[in-house]
Design a protein around this motif. Structure first.
Motif, PDB file in Angstrom:
ATOM      1  N   MET A   9      10.570  -6.373  -1.421  1.00  0.00           N
ATOM      2  CA  MET A   9      11.492  -5.250  -1.342  1.00  0.00           C
ATOM      3  C   MET A   9      12.829  -5.682  -0.751  1.00  0.00           C
ATOM      4  N   ASN A  14      11.673   1.076   3.140  1.00  0.00           N
ATOM      5  CA  ASN A  14      12.952   0.953   2.445  1.00  0.00           C
ATOM      6  C   ASN A  14      14.037   1.819   3.076  1.00  0.00           C
ATOM      7  N   THR A  62       7.159  -0.433  -2.620  1.00  0.00           N
ATOM      8  CA  THR A  62       7.695  -1.685  -3.165  1.00  0.00           C
ATOM      9  C   THR A  62       7.594  -1.695  -4.677  1.00  0.00           C
ATOM     10  N   SER A 115       5.800  -1.898   5.324  1.00  0.00           N
ATOM     11  CA  SER A 115       6.977  -2.202   4.512  1.00  0.00           C
ATOM     12  C   SER A 115       7.748  -0.899   4.328  1.00  0.00           C
ATOM     13  N   GLN A 175       6.578  -7.146   2.925  1.00  0.00           N
ATOM     14  CA  GLN A 175       7.936  -6.602   2.913  1.00  0.00           C
ATOM     15  C   GLN A 175       8.920  -7.412   2.094  1.00  0.00           C
TER      16      GLN A 175
END
Length: 273
Positions: free
Chosen positions: A103, A152, A224, A150, A100
């Motif tokens: 990002m 966003n 990512t 991960s 993660q």
């Protein structure tokens, strides 16, 4: 953190954060907590020692979040290179927690001081995407990252992620780990012209390039690459099904766009070595 200790911590958090362990008597500004009576006193102490106690809710306004990000940016030991190496190590499956950070760091690097700007498109700030008011369980967010996810979609969670990542030792990457990233980029670049992100994920899965990753974790790693510009994206392109799990910028990628190797060499300078 030693693997044996980390393994025990993740087992404890898995028990607490089970979908059937919610505690409707514990509510934090509308968010529902989880039962913790399954933890012994020693278990609770272990989680507390690593700042991973359950129901660790934080409530922050847009301005407080933004200020915390900007303050962290001035003090953190994280760099573009260290974050890119975290990602490379995360690809290998040895340390999924590292997936993660790149990002999150990319998001923080682009922030500037500003007032909350209402958006006609969504409820978050039109400038940075942070919410006007955020309530989140710090430990639950970190737990998902330890599992190798991960995301966003919830940038407020990037703050505890980066705070913790700032305490990690700068990573070293092996030739084998760099080769795995190179192989992934080649596979992406070999896409057929009209390949969609969903089809790309399935093809990557069939090639077995990303160990310890399910469909959603593969989406996260590809996201990512899209967020950092390694995978080009057209914001007007969105042919995903209505209930698709894929969001922009990855949703705007198509096979004909391939890989932007010029950006990749900047994001991942180890590729050039």
């Amino acid at each position: 953190m030693p693997y044996k200790k980390l393994s025990k911590i993740l087992r404890l958090l898995k028990t607490v954060y089970s979908y059937d362990n919610t505690d409707y008597n514990k509510k934090y500004f509308g968010e529902i907590g989880y039962k913790t009576d399954c933890l012994s006193s020693d278990d609770a102490d272990l989680l507390r020692q690593h700042n991973l106690q359950p129901n660790n809710f934080q409530t922050l306004s847009h301005d407080e979040l933004l200020g915390a990000f900007l303050k962290l940016r001035e003090s953190t030991s994280l760099t573009w290179q260290s974050c890119s190496r975290f990602f490379i190590k995360g690809l290998s499956g040895d340390l999924p927690r590292y997936r993660q950070t790149l990002m999150s760091f990319h998001f923080m690097s682009g922030l500037e001081a500003h007032a909350f700007a209402p958006s006609q498109r969504h409820v978050n700030c039109d400038v940075c995407g942070l919410p006007k008011q955020s309530v989140f369980d710090r430990t639950h967010a970190l737990y998902t990252y330890y599992l190798g996810h991960s995301w966003n979609e919830a940038p407020a969670n990037f703050l505890p992620e980066l705070e913790e990542a700032s305490t990690f030792e700068p990573p070293e990457v092996t030739k084998e780990q760099i080769a795995r990233l190179s192989a992934l980029l080649r596979a992406i670049n070999d896409a057929s012209e009209d390949e969609t992100p969903g089809q790309l994920e399935k093809r990557i899965a069939s090639l077995k390039l990303l160990p310890k990753a399910d469909k959603y974790k593969r989406y996260g790693m590809l996201q990512t690459l899209a967020v950092t510009g390694v995978l080009p994206s057209d914001p007007e392109t969105d042919g995903q099904p209505a209930r698709s799990d894929i969001v922009h910028p990855l949703a705007g990628w198509r096979g004909r766009m391939g890989v932007d190797y010029e950006v990749a060499s900047k994001v991942f300078p180890d590729l050039a070595d």
